[in-house]
Design an enzyme around this catalytic site. Structure first.
Site, PDB file in Angstrom:
ATOM      1  CB  SER A 199      -0.976   0.016   1.253  1.00  0.00           C
ATOM      2  OG  SER A 199      -1.565   1.482   1.214  1.00  0.00           O
TER       3      SER A 199
ATOM      4  CE1 TYR B 189      -3.961  -2.153   5.538  1.00  0.00           C
ATOM      5  CE2 TYR B 189      -3.044   0.146   4.867  1.00  0.00           C
ATOM      6  CZ  TYR B 189      -3.712  -1.112   4.462  1.00  0.00           C
ATOM      7  OH  TYR B 189      -3.977  -1.626   3.265  1.00  0.00           O
TER       8      TYR B 189
END
Length: 262
Positions: free
Chosen positions: A140, A153
């Site tokens: 990501s 995350y």
């Protein structure tokens, strides 16, 4: 007999994983679909078998459970037909670092990093021995940006990028292609599962566009593919700056700015 390598995709029941399944089926690859939701996997498999006439196996597994994870690892180690792994399974969570519990953080780390490493480790030696194959790790852009406020995350996705780059350096000379794919916000169920209202986000990429761009990078054999990055030279500049910084590190000498004034 299908001469194309079988593709094993984790997190395949919906979103990015399901779209990868559809695209690889369109290309004529047999598939092994891995996720927790057996019913969704079966429905997807039936649709893709009918549409593309490929063989598709469903493997129900929760990759945070060691027994389930071990079963998928064994399949990757032992099934010589599997030539491509798509390490897509992952999760996110809402809230700041201090609002998240140790248990929720450990669950996120377990799925986003531990499972990904174990599956890559299971298949990589066999691919290296064969001198062929590919591992796609879904990261990501959050892994580049602690400013986004998704500390745990983002840390897991930074791990995925670093791991992929290291694996690529090691495995590319042995014929194995490793790709890190770095999406930005993409329209999938990960937001709802994390307790985040997707309607509060702007500039959401559609999942089909994301995967099509990622596969364009796959076909070009890019080590890192960032579908929402419009100026690829920016990534090249970042890598050059990182290499320049490394060139300035003197391992045995403390930098002058840390020395007490004479």
């Amino acid at each position: 007999m299908n001469t194309r390598p079988t593709v094993l995709i984790t997190g395949a029941s919906t979103g990015i994983g399901a779209t990868y399944a559809e695209r690889f089926a369109q290309r004529g690859h047999d598939l092994i679909l891995v996720a927790r939701d057996q019913a969704r996997l079966e429905a997807l498999a039936a649709r893709l078998r009918d549409a593309h006439k490929v063989a598709i196996e469903v493997l129900q597994a929760d990759l945070t459970r060691i027994d389930d994870l071990a079963a998928v690892e064994a399949r990757l180690r032992d099934d010589a037909r599997i030539g491509i792994l798509v390490n897509n399974a992952g999760t996110a969570q809402a809230g700041s670092f201090i609002e998240q519990t140790p248990d929720s953080a450990a669950h996120l780390v377990s799925l986003n990093t531990t499972a990904l490493v174990r599956l890559a480790s299971a298949i990589a030696p066999r691919l290296a021995q064969a001198g062929d194959g590919a591992i796609i790790n879904i990261g990501s852009v959050v892994g580049l940006a602690p400013e986004f406020g998704m500390s745990i995350y983002g840390a897991t996705k930074a791990f995925v990028l670093f791991l992929s780059q290291g694996m690529s350096l090691e495995l590319a000379p042995r014929g194995v292609y490793v790709q890190a794919v770095l999406p930005a916000a993409t329209r999938t169920e990960i937001w709802e599962r994390a307790g985040i209202d997707i309607n509060t986000l702007t500039d959401i990429m559609e999942v089909g566009d994301l995967v099509d761009a990622a596969l364009a990078g796959f076909d070009r054999r890019e080590p890192v593919t960032i579908p929402p990055l419009h100026d690829g030279a920016r990534w090249d500049a970042l890598q050059a700056a990182r290499q320049g910084l490394l060139g300035e590190i003197r391992q045995s000498e403390v930098a002058a700015r840390y020395l007490a004034d004479a």
